[in-house]
Design a protein around this motif. Structure first.
Motif, short mmCIF file in Angstrom:
data_model
loop_
_atom_site.label_atom_id
_atom_site.label_comp_id
_atom_site.label_asym_id
_atom_site.label_seq_id
_atom_site.Cartn_x
_atom_site.Cartn_y
_atom_site.Cartn_z
N PRO A 19 0.80 -1.23 0.00
CA PRO A 19 0.00 0.00 0.00
C PRO A 19 0.83 1.28 0.00
O PRO A 19 0.36 2.32 -0.46
CB PRO A 19 -0.81 -0.11 1.31
CG PRO A 19 -0.78 -1.54 1.68
CD PRO A 19 0.48 -2.11 1.13
N ASP A 20 2.07 1.20 0.50
CA ASP A 20 2.88 2.43 0.53
C ASP A 20 3.66 2.67 -0.76
O ASP A 20 4.41 3.63 -0.88
CB ASP A 20 3.84 2.41 1.74
CG ASP A 20 4.91 1.32 1.61
OD1 ASP A 20 4.79 0.46 0.69
OD2 ASP A 20 5.86 1.31 2.41
N THR A 21 3.48 1.78 -1.74
CA THR A 21 4.22 1.96 -2.99
C THR A 21 3.79 3.25 -3.68
O THR A 21 2.60 3.46 -3.91
CB THR A 21 3.94 0.78 -3.96
OG1 THR A 21 4.16 -0.44 -3.27
CG2 THR A 21 4.85 0.85 -5.19
N PRO A 22 4.72 4.13 -4.00
CA PRO A 22 4.32 5.33 -4.74
C PRO A 22 3.72 4.95 -6.10
O PRO A 22 4.17 4.00 -6.74
CB PRO A 22 5.65 6.09 -4.92
CG PRO A 22 6.51 5.61 -3.79
CD PRO A 22 6.14 4.16 -3.62
N LEU A 23 2.72 5.73 -6.49
CA LEU A 23 2.05 5.48 -7.77
C LEU A 23 3.06 5.36 -8.91
O LEU A 23 2.89 4.54 -9.82
CB LEU A 23 1.05 6.64 -8.04
CG LEU A 23 0.32 6.61 -9.38
CD1 LEU A 23 -0.54 5.36 -9.50
CD2 LEU A 23 -0.54 7.87 -9.54
N ALA A 47 9.50 15.35 -12.82
CA ALA A 47 9.64 14.37 -13.91
C ALA A 47 8.54 13.30 -13.86
O ALA A 47 8.20 12.70 -14.87
CB ALA A 47 11.01 13.70 -13.86
N CYS A 48 7.96 13.09 -12.67
CA CYS A 48 7.00 12.00 -12.47
C CYS A 48 5.55 12.47 -12.58
O CYS A 48 4.64 11.73 -12.20
CB CYS A 48 7.21 11.39 -11.10
SG CYS A 48 6.77 12.57 -9.78
N ILE A 57 -0.21 15.96 -10.62
CA ILE A 57 0.28 15.54 -9.30
C ILE A 57 1.61 14.80 -9.46
O ILE A 57 1.95 14.34 -10.54
CB ILE A 57 -0.73 14.64 -8.55
CG1 ILE A 57 -1.04 13.39 -9.38
CG2 ILE A 57 -2.01 15.41 -8.23
CD1 ILE A 57 -0.67 12.13 -8.73
N ARG A 58 2.33 14.71 -8.35
CA ARG A 58 3.64 14.06 -8.36
C ARG A 58 3.47 12.59 -7.97
O ARG A 58 3.24 12.28 -6.80
CB ARG A 58 4.59 14.76 -7.38
CG ARG A 58 4.80 16.23 -7.71
CD ARG A 58 5.28 16.35 -9.15
NE ARG A 58 5.22 17.69 -9.67
CZ ARG A 58 6.14 18.62 -9.49
NH1 ARG A 58 7.17 18.38 -8.72
NH2 ARG A 58 6.02 19.80 -10.04
N SER A 59 3.62 11.73 -8.96
CA SER A 59 3.35 10.31 -8.69
C SER A 59 4.42 9.67 -7.80
O SER A 59 4.20 8.61 -7.23
CB SER A 59 3.22 9.53 -10.00
OG SER A 59 4.43 9.52 -10.71
N MET A 107 2.78 17.20 -19.00
CA MET A 107 1.58 16.91 -18.19
C MET A 107 1.18 18.13 -17.37
O MET A 107 0.00 18.46 -17.26
CB MET A 107 1.82 15.70 -17.29
CG MET A 107 2.04 14.38 -18.04
SD MET A 107 0.77 13.98 -19.28
CE MET A 107 -0.57 13.41 -18.22
N THR A 108 2.16 18.82 -16.79
CA THR A 108 1.83 20.03 -16.03
C THR A 108 1.29 21.12 -16.95
O THR A 108 0.29 21.79 -16.64
CB THR A 108 3.07 20.54 -15.26
OG1 THR A 108 3.38 19.59 -14.24
CG2 THR A 108 2.82 21.90 -14.61
#
Lengths: 155, 708
Positions: A19-23, A47-48, A57-59, A107-108
């Motif tokens: 569950p704590d894995t970053p997207l 970059a993410c 958002i910052r994945s 993306m931004t």
């Protein structure tokens, strides 16, 4: 490990990860969407960047468990065949050098223009200040965003 | 596949191979770099490769590593020009390391285009000639009556026309011509045109694959706990690591411990869970220790000066006025956006290595040594690279990946976090530069003495830079401070800081003499031309040309108009002359760089769009590091770990940039590096004009003194 349902680029995926894995790492390592890049892991370089419900958002800093309720869009899903006005403007202004940061920048810029279709130069700078391009493509990024705005970056 | 090789010229040879199933493959190698100006230790010999299949697919191989400098676009443009093909229809492929087909494949020293210009043109022209000969044979006509038109051979008399693909098989049986006629530049339709990066489309859609994106069957991700400088591994406990879901293996390699897992995140969690005990491995220095050591060195002359024209001691003894300034350069990490990484699949008898490297041949040689395998059993492929800036000239990270694969008996992608990357050493060396200028009673510059010192850099100076040749008593002493800290070439090595020091000091001297800084430079160039002292390592007319052009572009001469102050900087590096004018103003007690005007003479420009991009990037890189770049060390450990403490320039600080290239048909020169060196000085000199404050240290201290 736990099971999560993610809507990525209009497809539903079921992933079995911590569950704590970053997207970011779920996108890259589990789903094979390597267009989203790792640069710093602490939401400093951009970059993410992906979209969550249309917001940039910052994945790297969003645990997968917090990303299950929304629509995620990555660079691979921004448009069919790279035809989003921001992508087209990036090509027309020949922005990329090494290119590594550009998916995040795009993306931004796309999320920004959808909220602010006719931004001032100062607004462009503020919106993009959260990104780092080590090659120094900034002048072309500004031009490309102006161009995309002229051509209807809102889409 | 059969191969025949003939001597094309003293310096190069060509090989033609028939492809199984028909078609022609043309490779070439150059034995020696063609560049006439050898101003840097790193000179590189380029290579090229053409493939035409019977179904008409024309592939041009890009043999050099691509890390943002645009060689995957510009090098094939040169081949395509002489081959005479439709640029929009060719396929461009990255070639892997192949020292039989290609003499040397390196990204560095701004050398790809300048050293491959002749051989790439010949490769294209040779293939074109053989295709014409094949068509003439098939049509039973005289070759002299045939020509080409963008991928087709045309017979003038009969209007017969056939695509290159139709003649590919036959062409592969033709003798390789000993002589080929190259196009007259007036006939160019590709070289000199504005072509976008051939990988734009894949980059903007996220399809471009970098080293970090490598995925292979059975591959594990690895992260490595490495000792910081001055430490070695005493013992470790991996019990908690092995309990992390996804962790498959833990291996020790020398003083490091690698955690192999099924995902990047599991590898990181596993590494974080290691219990590591380090012990001291000898003392290490901190930044103040380095500065103290360098400061001692710059008080001294060396026994073997790098350059010694006239007699500086005499000049200073008789001087009416002596100016003295010391400049300080910090350590810098390269910090490419894509951190270090490499893929390795090492077996008993062979190894497959793949990833981002500026020097694939070095990678193979060093990996062979480490693995105990012959080089012939190792393949090295090059991914697209998220920047390099010199960091990927090193082979530490690729050889390490190979060793982890060998020890773990698994294909592995070793990835570095940003913290690993920034703390992993190999920095731009810190340096210190003491300048003294002797001025006589007639207000003439008669003596120039530089004492340079840097950490592990060999030669801290670039002793033949302007104004060498223009000052009758001119001496450069260079010192090396040896330390355990690792350093390496960083974009425009030495030039990246020394240009700031030279050009700032020239500005200071001009002001002392009451002379306009641009007029003073032109006066020095006149002196180098009319009464040179020692050798002159730059082309005076080219230097003068960019100085004048930049001054004209930047409306030089008027200070303070609408609050805008101007500064000038120029530098010659990697065969290219660059001069810049920076416009700054002070807004709310802060320095704002509005615009940089840049004049460039790099010989013939292959791709003006890409060339402008390289110069723009160099200027922003030079500005960014002058404003913010600083890595400090505490007992060998970098105090900065990531982009929250190590600041890089961002978009609000990026100025407008105007670039002009001197129209030239001279041999093409470097572009990846030369844009950077003059910027720090141009900006510092403009800040002096605005505030009266001389900046002698990077990053700049921009605090505005009250009342100034």
């Amino acid at each position: 490990m736990a099971t999560f349902k993610l809507n990525v680029n209009n497809k539903t995926h079921t992933v079995d990860v911590d569950p704590d894995t970053p997207l970011l790492w779920v996108l890259r390592d589990t789903l094979g969407l390597t267009g989203t890049k790792y640069g710093c892991g602490i939401a400093q370089c951009g970059a993410c960047t992906v979209h969550l419900n249309g917001n940039a958002i910052r994945s790297c800093s969003l645990p997968v468990s917090a990303a299950t309720s929304g629509k995620i869009t990555t660079i691979e899903g921004l448009s069919e065949n790279g035809t989003h006005p921001v992508q087209l403007a990036w090509d027309e202004e020949d922005v990329p050098q090494c290119g590594y940061c550009q998916a995040g920048q795009i993306m931004t810029a796309a999320a920004f223009l959808s909220r602010k279709p006719n931004p001032t130069d100062a607004e462009i700078e503020t919106a993009m200040a959260s990104h780092i391009c080590r090659c120094g493509t900034y002048t072309r990024i500004k031009k490309a965003i102006r161009l995309a705005a002229e051509k209807g970056g809102k889409k | 596949m059969k191969t025949k090789a003939i001597t094309l010229s003293r310096r190069s040879f060509l090989k033609v191979s028939s492809l199984a199933g028909g078609g022609i493959v043309l490779g070439f190698s150059t034995v020696k770099a063609a560049s006439s100006i050898l101003d840097d230790a790193e000179l590189f010999e380029p290579n090229g490769f053409i493939k035409i299949t019977p179904d008409g697919i024309i592939t041009i191989m890009a043999p050099n590593p691509e890390l943002g400098q645009g060689v995957k676009t510009s090098l094939p443009m040169i081949v395509a020009e002489e081959l005479d093909v439709d640029w929009s229809k060719i396929v461009i492929e990255q070639a892997p390391l192949n020292t039989e087909k290609f003499e040397r494949q390196v990204a560095g020293g701004s050398g790809s285009v300048r050293s491959s210009w002749d051989s790439f043109r010949k490769a294209g022209a040779t293939a074109r000639k053989m295709l014409i000969e094949a068509a003439a044979k098939k049509w039973n006509v005289n070759t002299a009556e045939c020509t080409t038109d963008k991928g087709f051979v045309v017979h003038k008399g009969s209007n017969k026309k056939g695509s290159y693909g139709e003649f590919a098989s036959l062409a592969s049986t033709m003798e390789i011509p000993k002589e080929v006629k190259l196009k007259d530049p007036s006939e160019y339709t590709i070289i000199g045109t504005r072509q976008r990066n051939v990988e734009n489309k894949s980059i903007i859609t996220g399809k471009a694959k970098y080293g970090f994106d490598t995925r292979r069957e059975g591959m594990l991700f690895a992260m490595i706990a490495r000792p910081s400088f001055g430490k070695k591994l005493k013992l470790f406990d991996d019990t908690a690591t092995r309990a992390v879901t996804g962790v498959k293996n833990v291996v020790q390699h020398e003083n490091s411990v690698a955690v192999l897992a099924t995902s990047t995140w599991a590898a990181k969690k596993g590494r974080d869970a290691l219990k590591l005990v380090w012990e001291d491995d000898g003392p290490l220095e901190s930044t103040p220790d380095y500065m103290e050591a360098l400061n001692k060195l710059i008080q001294q002359k060396s026994d073997a000066p790098k350059r010694n024209d006239g007699d500086v001691d005499q000049a200073f003894a008789g001087a009416a006025k002596i100016l003295e300034t010391t400049f300080e350069a910090p350590f810098l990490p390269h910090a490419p956006m894509e951190p270090m990484n490499f893929f390795a699949d090492v077996r008993e008898d062979k190894a497959d290595l793949y990833g981002p490297t500026q020097t694939p041949a070095r990678t193979r040689t060093d990996a062979a040594k480490a693995l105990g395998l012959p080089e012939s059993k190792i393949t090295v492929g090059m991914s697209r690279q998220g920047g390099g800036f010199g960091r990927r000239l090193q082979s530490d990270y690729s050889v390490e990946a190979a060793m982890i694969s060998k020890l773990a008996k698994s294909p592995v992608l070793v990835v570095w976090t940003r913290e690993d990357d920034m703390q992993g050493g190999i920095y731009r060396p810190a340096g210190m530069y003491n300048y003294r200028a002797a001025i006589n009673a007639n207000k003439e510059l008669i003596g120039w003495h530089l004492r340079a010192a840097a950490v592990n850099s060999g030669n801290a100076s670039r002793e033949n830079s302007f104004p060498a040749g223009a000052v009758s008593n001119f001496r450069v002493d260079s010192h090396n401070h040896i330390s355990k800290i690792t350093v390496g070439a960083w974009r425009a090595p030495n030039h990246n800081f020394i240009a700031f020091t030279e050009e700032s000091f020239i500005d200071e001297i001009a002001h002392e003499l009451g002379k306009d800084p641009v007029a003073f430079r032109l006066e020095l160039l006149d002196r180098a031309k009319n009464s040179p002292s020692g050798s002159v390592a730059y082309d005076i007319e080219k230097y003068r040309g960019v100085v004048k052009l930049a001054a004209e572009m930047g409306n030089w001469g008027k200070q303070g108009v609408n609050g805008i102050y101007k500064g000038f900087g120029a530098h010659f590096s990697f065969g290219t002359y660059v001069a810049q004018v920076a416009d700054v103003s002070i807004v709310d007690n802060k320095v704002k760089v509005h615009k940089v005007y840049c004049a460039v003479d790099c010989g013939r420009v292959i791709n003006p769009l890409g060339a402008e991009q390289q110069i723009e990037g160099g200027i922003i890189d030079g500005l960014g590091h002058a404003l913010y770049g600083e890595l400090t060390l505490t007992k060998g450990v970098a105090d900065q770990k990531n982009f929250n403490s190590y600041k890089l320039i961002r978009i609000p600080d990026a100025p407008d940039i105007e670039v002009k290239f001197v129209n030239s048909d001279a041999h093409p020169q470097g572009l990846g590096e030369p844009g950077l060196p003059p910027t720090g000085a141009a900006v510092a000199n403009a800040i002096f004009a605005a505030t009266g404050k001389r900046l002698k240290k990077q990053p700049f201290d921009l605090r505005i003194e009250p009342g100034s």
